[in-house]
Scaffold this active site. Sequence first.
Site, mmCIF file in Angstrom:
data_model
loop_
_atom_site.group_PDB
_atom_site.id
_atom_site.type_symbol
_atom_site.label_atom_id
_atom_site.label_comp_id
_atom_site.label_asym_id
_atom_site.label_seq_id
_atom_site.Cartn_x
_atom_site.Cartn_y
_atom_site.Cartn_z
ATOM 1 C CG ASP A 271 -0.387 0.182 2.532
ATOM 2 O OD1 ASP A 271 0.852 0.328 2.610
ATOM 3 O OD2 ASP A 271 -1.134 0.206 3.528
ATOM 4 C CB CYS B 40 0.775 -2.399 4.684
ATOM 5 S SG CYS B 40 0.525 -3.465 6.111
ATOM 6 C CB THR C 49 1.883 -2.493 10.966
ATOM 7 O OG1 THR C 49 0.665 -2.894 10.297
ATOM 8 C CG2 THR C 49 1.683 -1.132 11.616
ATOM 9 N N GLY D 4 -2.069 -5.410 8.578
ATOM 10 C CA GLY D 4 -3.270 -5.440 7.734
ATOM 11 C C GLY D 4 -3.092 -6.381 6.561
ATOM 12 C CG MET D 5 -0.204 -5.617 3.377
ATOM 13 S SD MET D 5 -1.151 -5.779 1.849
ATOM 14 C CE MET D 5 -0.405 -4.453 0.881
ATOM 15 C CG HIS E 273 9.251 -24.899 12.069
ATOM 16 N ND1 HIS E 273 9.337 -24.839 13.445
ATOM 17 C CD2 HIS E 273 10.468 -25.324 11.649
ATOM 18 C CE1 HIS E 273 10.532 -25.224 13.835
ATOM 19 N NE2 HIS E 273 11.252 -25.516 12.753
ATOM 20 N NE ARG F 266 8.936 -31.272 15.329
ATOM 21 C CZ ARG F 266 10.176 -31.322 14.866
ATOM 22 N NH1 ARG F 266 10.575 -32.364 14.157
ATOM 23 N NH2 ARG F 266 11.029 -30.327 15.093
HETATM 24 C C1 RB5 Z 1 -1.842 2.795 6.595
HETATM 25 O O1 RB5 Z 1 -1.887 3.977 7.323
HETATM 26 C C2 RB5 Z 1 -1.668 1.619 7.541
HETATM 27 O O2 RB5 Z 1 -2.786 1.479 8.348
HETATM 28 C C3 RB5 Z 1 -1.404 0.354 6.769
HETATM 29 O O3 RB5 Z 1 -0.299 0.530 5.949
HETATM 30 C C4 RB5 Z 1 -1.116 -0.888 7.588
HETATM 31 O O4 RB5 Z 1 -0.122 -0.617 8.537
HETATM 32 C C5 RB5 Z 1 -2.289 -1.560 8.165
HETATM 33 O O5 RB5 Z 1 -2.179 -2.605 8.824
#
Ligand code: RB5
Length: 151
Positions: free
Chosen positions: A8, A65, A67, A70-71, A98, A133
Amino acid sequence: MKIALGTDHAGIGLKKDVIAVIQKLGHEVVDVGCNCSDSVDYPDYALPVCEQVVAGTADRGILICGTGIGMSIAANKVPGIRCALVHDVFSAKATREHNDTNVLAMGERVIGPGLAEEIVKEWLSTAFSGGERHVNRVNKVMAIEDKYRQV
Ligand code: RB5
């Protein structure tokens, strides 16, 4: 391998470094976007990457993205996808060995390009251990999808 790559707007800064390391390792990149700094929605880029992996038109996927969270949440909604959010090299190796992950998620606001490159290198070059396993556990994870599949 063919690697589908999606970011993003908050992941676009890492993109060129990740593309460079993928190509340096001899792999092909399929860039699904985004390619502008306007605010966009991460599921719109997670989905085409994951669909390519599930369809077999890409071997693996990489998502970035802000963090990576979200992805990774969006990716793991797609049946057949095992996505790991990774911010260290040990986990990059362990999740291939794993969990046989087929998609990697990272957060540009969490790590810098040097670490991201090392993570991508490790994740792309590590094979699934295939031990009984781990196969059994991965199969159990995929069976959860079967249990809740509605189509
Ligand atoms: C965008 O501001 C941010 O929310 C997105 O890139 C991501 O970190 C969401 O999980």
